[in-house]
Every structure is written in C-alpha cells, then in structure tokens.
Design an enzyme around this catalytic site. Sequence first.
Site: not given
Length: 359
Positions: A183-184
Amino acid sequence: MQFIDLAAQQKKIRAGIERRIGRVLDHGKYIMGPEVFELEAVLAEYVGVPHCITCASGTDALLMALMALDIQPGDEVITVPYTWISTAEVIALLRAKPVFVDIQPDTFNMDPDKIEAAITSKTRAIMPVGIYGQCADMTRINAIAGRHGIPVIEDAAQCFGATHHGRKSCNLSAIGCTSFFPSKPLGGYGDGGAIFTPDDALADKMRQIRIHGQKVKHQHPLVGINGRLDTIQAAILLEKFTLFPEECEARARIGRCYDTLLAEVPDITVPVIAPGNTSVYAQYTILATDRDALSATLKSRDIPSVAYYTAPLHLQGAFAGLGHQPGDFPVSEHVAAHCLSLPMSPYLTQTDQEAVCNL
C-alpha cells in the site's frame, strides 16, 4: 471504489512485471540476484545518495539502522507515539528505550520544539516519522541533533518520493529507511524495504547485518539478521518504479483537489503541507469532529475510509512499562481520536473524489 487502487496500476504494467519475473525464473537467482543490485542502483540515484541497501521489510530497515548505530540495552531513542508500531518496536527489540515526544497539530509529524527537553545523557538517536506522505521538519530536527552529536534516522515508510526543501526523502539525515509494503507509494507485491545513507562505513555495516553479520561467506564478525529482499520483489519494484515519478505527481494533484473540494465542508480539517515540503499522500488524512459519524456516512455510500493509529503507542500494552498515562501526549491523542483517511491512489478519478466529498 477502492481505498487504494492497486489493480489500476497493475493493468498498466502487468506485461512488464511478468517479463521481469520471467527473467528471474530463467536465471534462478532468487536470493541476492542481479535485480536486487539493479534496484539499489536505481533508487540510490533517484534519492541522491551513494548507498541503498534493500531489505526484507520497512521494519527490518529500521532495525538494521539501529543495529548499525550500535544501539544497546538501556540506550534511549527519541521518536513519536503517533505512528505504526514498527517505529518504536525495533527500539524495544534491542532492549533500548523509546522516548516519545508529541507531534505537531497540523502536519502530525514530530514537533521539533519538544525534542530538546527529551534529550538525556542516554540519548543515542532521534527517529522522526514522515507520516501520511510528507517529511518531518528535518532541517530543525537535524540542527538540534547536530548540536548534541546525535544521529538521525528518518522513518520514511510513508513519505518516500516526497521532498523537503528540494531534497528527496531518505537523503535528509545519517540514515533514511523506507518500506515497500504493497500500500506504500512505491509498493511491491509482498514485504520489502530499503535503507539509504551517504556514509560508507554505515553502508558496509548494514550490508553485513542484512546477511547474518557476514563479511565474507561463513565469516560472521558481528550479529546480524536475515534481512534480504527477495529477487522477485526487486524485479517487481523495478517495473513499478517506471511509473513512480508520474504517480507522485498524480498523488500531489489529487491531494490538492481534495483540499479544494473539502475546503468549505464544516467540522473537517484538511491536511497541512508544511512550507518547503511536498507530499506523496500515502494517505489523504483529515481530522473530523465526529469521525465515527462521517465514516458511517461514507460506508453507507460504499465509500471506504480508514482510521489509522487510533491508539497512540504510549497507550498500547506493548509499551505499558514506560508508565505513560492518557494526557501525556495530547496532540497525538487528539489526532488519534479524530483522524480519518479517505480513498487515495494515483488513479483516483475526480468523479470519485467528488463522490467522496459530497458530504
């Protein structure tokens, strides 16, 4: 609507990812293969430092950084209570003491005004966090640390790609650490991380630590960890990086659009980007007077939202031994009680943003 739309990105680069994975399958060097070193060279050039050391996770990056600085039991490391647990967890794993200082009410990052009072004769490092996509005030933090001869480790798990006064995140202190959690802003398809430093000796030590403290094969002059990044993850990240600069620009544009759409909405405070900073908006996080009601309204319209870090670290059982009480870090507690992250990705359409903001 997706909270983070990874599928839209994959659609653009699926063929390239499959080609790169295919090359790894062909050469069979699944551990420390050539893609690992290629990725390190690409990222070091992007950040603007001589050394990038990839590793198995953002948590391992922070742990390896502390180990390279020879943090010992009883040492103190200054950090913030409003962050993911990894930041303080790695300090505790080394039997050192996390010393919390409160955050700024607008950026949610470490408040430099609080640092000096927290420094003692046992302070061995300062670890600010670039929460939600923008760097902490590294200029002031570095100045304070420099006066006391204390190294700074930047936890840039959420702000990789952001800038502070024209310099990239992870090129702002002795050591910068980031995460490639999916998700970064630059995320893989599994765990991964990287460490950046301009210091040759620290880089060499962290490369040793990454492979069980090994200097040459079967020779272990120091204790390390199994901290290597898988070659297949490196291959995926190389392909995803081809989109990264344009995705950072898209995130900034979408963040500005949210700011405009929400400017007149009552009982909501939009995030503040500090002068001299850019943000990659790992999350677009607002403060809401009644977060639960707002979240429920969004959910009723099939719009996802997430409240991150609702219990600051000083109130978590893992750190009960530090003896903190509610009220010790009031800004962190206020933000924890009111923060709400809205859908954010480089592929979020304006139509979707308008649907989110039609409150």
